[in-house]
Design a protein around this motif. Structure first.
Motif, PDB file in Angstrom:
ATOM      1  N   GLN A 181      15.309   4.471   3.710  1.00 43.21           N
ATOM      2  CA  GLN A 181      14.512   4.980   2.589  1.00 43.21           C
ATOM      3  C   GLN A 181      13.748   3.832   1.930  1.00 43.21           C
ATOM      4  N   GLY A 182      14.438   2.712   1.713  1.00 42.56           N
ATOM      5  CA  GLY A 182      13.794   1.540   1.117  1.00 42.56           C
ATOM      6  C   GLY A 182      12.719   0.955   2.011  1.00 42.56           C
ATOM      7  N   LEU A 183      12.979   0.917   3.313  1.00 40.60           N
ATOM      8  CA  LEU A 183      12.007   0.382   4.269  1.00 40.60           C
ATOM      9  C   LEU A 183      10.740   1.230   4.267  1.00 40.60           C
ATOM     10  N   ILE A 184      10.911   2.536   4.326  1.00 43.03           N
ATOM     11  CA  ILE A 184       9.754   3.438   4.342  1.00 43.03           C
ATOM     12  C   ILE A 184       8.965   3.300   3.047  1.00 43.03           C
ATOM     13  N   LYS A 185       9.652   3.241   1.930  1.00 46.40           N
ATOM     14  CA  LYS A 185       8.979   3.074   0.634  1.00 46.40           C
ATOM     15  C   LYS A 185       8.174   1.769   0.615  1.00 46.40           C
ATOM     16  N   SER A 186       8.761   0.705   1.143  1.00 52.57           N
ATOM     17  CA  SER A 186       8.089  -0.600   1.186  1.00 52.57           C
ATOM     18  C   SER A 186       6.855  -0.571   2.091  1.00 52.57           C
ATOM     19  N   LEU A 187       6.968   0.058   3.258  1.00 48.98           N
ATOM     20  CA  LEU A 187       5.835   0.142   4.179  1.00 48.98           C
ATOM     21  C   LEU A 187       4.707   0.984   3.588  1.00 48.98           C
ATOM     22  N   LYS A 188       5.065   2.074   2.917  1.00 55.23           N
ATOM     23  CA  LYS A 188       4.047   2.907   2.258  1.00 55.23           C
ATOM     24  C   LYS A 188       3.348   2.109   1.154  1.00 55.23           C
ATOM     25  N   SER A 189       4.139   1.380   0.392  1.00 57.48           N
ATOM     26  CA  SER A 189       3.580   0.575  -0.693  1.00 57.48           C
ATOM     27  C   SER A 189       2.628  -0.487  -0.146  1.00 57.48           C
ATOM     28  N   GLU A 190       3.002  -1.091   0.980  1.00 61.21           N
ATOM     29  CA  GLU A 190       2.132  -2.106   1.595  1.00 61.21           C
ATOM     30  C   GLU A 190       0.822  -1.476   2.044  1.00 61.21           C
ATOM     31  N   LEU A 191       0.888  -0.298   2.657  1.00 62.36           N
ATOM     32  CA  LEU A 191      -0.340   0.370   3.083  1.00 62.36           C
ATOM     33  C   LEU A 191      -1.207   0.757   1.885  1.00 62.36           C
ATOM     34  N   GLU A 192      -0.573   1.162   0.800  1.00 61.95           N
ATOM     35  CA  GLU A 192      -1.301   1.527  -0.423  1.00 61.95           C
ATOM     36  C   GLU A 192      -2.172   0.373  -0.924  1.00 61.95           C
ATOM     37  N   GLN A 193      -1.744  -0.850  -0.675  1.00 59.94           N
ATOM     38  CA  GLN A 193      -2.507  -2.016  -1.138  1.00 59.94           C
ATOM     39  C   GLN A 193      -3.888  -2.089  -0.467  1.00 59.94           C
ATOM     40  N   TYR A 194      -4.033  -1.419   0.657  1.00 63.33           N
ATOM     41  CA  TYR A 194      -5.309  -1.417   1.371  1.00 63.33           C
ATOM     42  C   TYR A 194      -6.155  -0.186   1.022  1.00 63.33           C
ATOM     43  N   SER A 195      -5.615   0.713   0.197  1.00 65.14           N
ATOM     44  CA  SER A 195      -6.361   1.924  -0.166  1.00 65.14           C
ATOM     45  C   SER A 195      -7.553   1.570  -1.029  1.00 65.14           C
ATOM     46  N   ILE A 196      -8.640   2.287  -0.818  1.00 70.94           N
ATOM     47  CA  ILE A 196      -9.863   2.056  -1.618  1.00 70.94           C
ATOM     48  C   ILE A 196      -9.989   3.194  -2.625  1.00 70.94           C
TER      49      ILE A 196
END
Length: 196
Positions: A181-196
């Protein structure tokens, strides 16, 4: 419409998939298949040349089943980010998996690596195509302005697959889904950093 023989063969393969995923290619024996299917050895060998033929066809089916299921989950989402998140969410419970015993892609990869070169090639194709599809989605997200051009689609796709597959193994060994759960949350958060 499948013939009776085709239905029987499909039944054998579908029944054998979880056995192979839980016990591995070398851990499953013909008696396991016979006990699970309640068929005779003659019937079994009427559909498969030998255990190697059965194993290859079971692995083909398990890889197809998991790949189809992931694609179905991913392509229900409307946005690229939603599709990537759906990929991650597919793996949110590494203990209770779609096919019992964990991820058949990873399970087969580990066993096939040194022992079954033909099956290793099949698993490599699944890994490569999955990463290419994810990288393609991420590139599409960049192209349509959903993500910044600073995102490297190929590297991030590899990171997603490697992280999730490693997370599955670790969670299953530790007997808990919580770290995933923590890993998925972290990966989603990392991808969010690239959102425009």
């Amino acid at each position: 419409m499948l013939s009776k023989a085709e239905r029987t063969k499909q039944f054998i393969l579908e029944t054998a998939v979880p056995l192979y995923n839980e016990k591995g290619i070398s851990g499953v024996n013909i008696d396991d298949i016979l006990a699970a299917t309640k068929l005779t050895k003659g019937c079994l060998y009427g559909h498969f040349e030998n255990k190697e033929d059965l194993s290859e066809q079971v692995i083909d089916l398990s890889l197809k089943m998991i790949s189809d299921r992931i694609r179905a989950a991913v392509y229900q989402a409307k946005t690229i980010k939603g599709k990537v998140f759906a990929f991650l969410d597919f793996y949110k419970d590494p203990i209770e998996t779609y096919i019992s015993g964990g991820c058949p892609i990873l399970n087969t990869a580990v066993e096939a690596d040194d022992n079954y070169p033909l099956i290793k090639e099949k698993v490599a194709k699944v890994f490569k195509s999955g990463q290419q599809e994810l990288a393609g989605l991420l590139q599409e997200g960049i192209n349509i302005g959903e993500f910044s051009g600073k995102l490297d689609p190929v590297v991030f796709a590899f990171k997603l697959v490697a992280s999730v597959e490693g997370g599955i193994v670790m969670c299953r060994v530790m007997g808990t889904a919580k770290p995933m759960q923590g890993l998925i949350k972290s990966l989603k958060s990392e991808l969010e950093q690239y959102s425009i």
